[in-house]
Write an enzyme that holds these catalytic residues in place. Structure first.
Site, PDB file in Angstrom:
ATOM      1  N   ASP A 170      27.541  16.103   4.941  1.00  0.00           N
ATOM      2  CA  ASP A 170      26.693  15.040   4.914  1.00  0.00           C
ATOM      3  C   ASP A 170      27.083  14.021   3.872  1.00  0.00           C
ATOM      4  O   ASP A 170      26.836  14.295   2.534  1.00  0.00           O
ATOM      5  CB  ASP A 170      25.238  15.583   4.736  1.00  0.00           C
ATOM      6  CG  ASP A 170      24.791  16.677   5.874  1.00  0.00           C
ATOM      7  OD1 ASP A 170      25.739  17.137   6.683  1.00  0.00           O
ATOM      8  OD2 ASP A 170      23.904  16.830   5.840  1.00  0.00           O
ATOM      9  N   LYS A 210      21.792  10.838  10.021  1.00  0.00           N
ATOM     10  CA  LYS A 210      20.718  11.609   9.284  1.00  0.00           C
ATOM     11  C   LYS A 210      19.888  10.709   8.450  1.00  0.00           C
ATOM     12  O   LYS A 210      20.547   9.665   7.894  1.00  0.00           O
ATOM     13  CB  LYS A 210      21.425  12.646   8.179  1.00  0.00           C
ATOM     14  CG  LYS A 210      20.536  13.369   7.142  1.00  0.00           C
ATOM     15  CD  LYS A 210      21.255  14.247   6.224  1.00  0.00           C
ATOM     16  CE  LYS A 210      20.497  14.926   5.184  1.00  0.00           C
ATOM     17  NZ  LYS A 210      21.403  15.720   4.341  1.00  0.00           N
ATOM     18  N   LYS A 224      19.878  14.040  12.596  1.00  0.00           N
ATOM     19  CA  LYS A 224      19.375  14.943  11.880  1.00  0.00           C
ATOM     20  C   LYS A 224      18.071  14.526  11.019  1.00  0.00           C
ATOM     21  O   LYS A 224      18.173  13.407  10.511  1.00  0.00           O
ATOM     22  CB  LYS A 224      20.420  15.646  10.619  1.00  0.00           C
ATOM     23  CG  LYS A 224      19.945  16.495   9.705  1.00  0.00           C
ATOM     24  CD  LYS A 224      20.979  16.889   8.752  1.00  0.00           C
ATOM     25  CE  LYS A 224      20.540  17.814   7.596  1.00  0.00           C
ATOM     26  NZ  LYS A 224      21.642  18.531   6.971  1.00  0.00           N
TER      27      LYS A 224
END
EC number: 4.1.2.4
Length: 242
Positions: free
Chosen positions: A106, A170, A200
């Site tokens: 990430d 995300k 996400k």
């Protein structure tokens, strides 16, 4: 423009409620003061509770891989939490993470470039990082840190990142001005429409009802350090639904 068809998934069967939500959780421990013993506990909990992955700092990836032994994925972070590391540093960080055995990384987008109107430069940096992920056979999630962005910036950035094929968008690091909101997800869903990019939700998701709502909004992953509380809440909800 962004808020049509709010609910994207049907309510899960009560019998499978806990499992349905648990299996999309990245069980996270990125606290700077977390000890190795605590990080090890996070990894073991990911396996024991059937979470999708454990998310740990980069230095702990190799140990995490050994602990989960294939029973859960290993996720780590790069350019974290501010996203303003030099491009070469972020690229090297992501490459090292995959070489150490991480399944997913990430990475925080360069928020400063986005806020400066230099969207093309910010996306170009992600493209270079994405190339590393694809060459490694890994998954790249790009953290937008939505708390710093307007809805229009989230949409435009998300659309461009989906266009180049990032695997996930995300919402947040958990260290920014706020966590994920339903509105963020609705905007991001519109941005990735027609692409393979998934979503996400992360940051501030601490209860079972919060996690369930994001599940219903259609996210494919939830990042949280409150996973055990979420499971307990969902177990209680399951009993109420009987």
């Amino acid at each position: 423009m962004y808020y049509k068809n709010v609910i994207a998934r049907p309510f899960p069967d009560p019998e499978s409620l806990v499992e349905e939500v648990s299996r999309i959780i990245d069980h996270t421990n990125l606290r700077p003061e977390a000890s190795e013993k605590e990080l090890e506990k996070t990894c073991r909990e990911a396996v024991d509770y059937g979470f999708y992955a454990c998310c740990v700092p980069g230095f702990f990836v190799e140990k995490a891989v050994k602990i989960v032994d294939g029973a859960a994925k290993v996720v780590t972070v790069a350019g974290f939490p501010h996203g303003n590391s030099p491009r070469a540093v972020k690229v090297a960080e992501v490459k090292a993470a995959f070489e150490k055995g991480a399944d997913e990384v990430d990475v925080v987008v360069n928020i400063s470039l986005v806020k400066s109107g230099l969207l093309e430069e910010a996306v170009s940096e992600v493209q270079e990082i994405l190339d590393v992920a694809n060459e490694s056979g890994g998954v790249l999630k790009v953290i937008l840190e939505t708390g710093y962005l307007t809805a229009e910036e989230v949409y435009r950035l998300g659309r461009e990142l989906a266009r180049i094929g990032v695997h996930f968008l995300k919402t947040s690091t958990g260290f920014g001005p706020r966590g994920a909101t339903p509105e963020d997800i609705l905007v991001m869903r519109r941005a990735v429409e027609g692409t393979r990019t998934k979503l996400k939700a992360a940051g501030g998701i601490r209860t079972g009802l919060q996690a369930l709502f994001f599940y219903l909004l259609g996210v494919e992953r939830i990042g949280t350090s409150s996973s055990l509380q979420i499971v307990n809440d969902l177990r209680a909800l399951k009993e109420l639904l009987h």
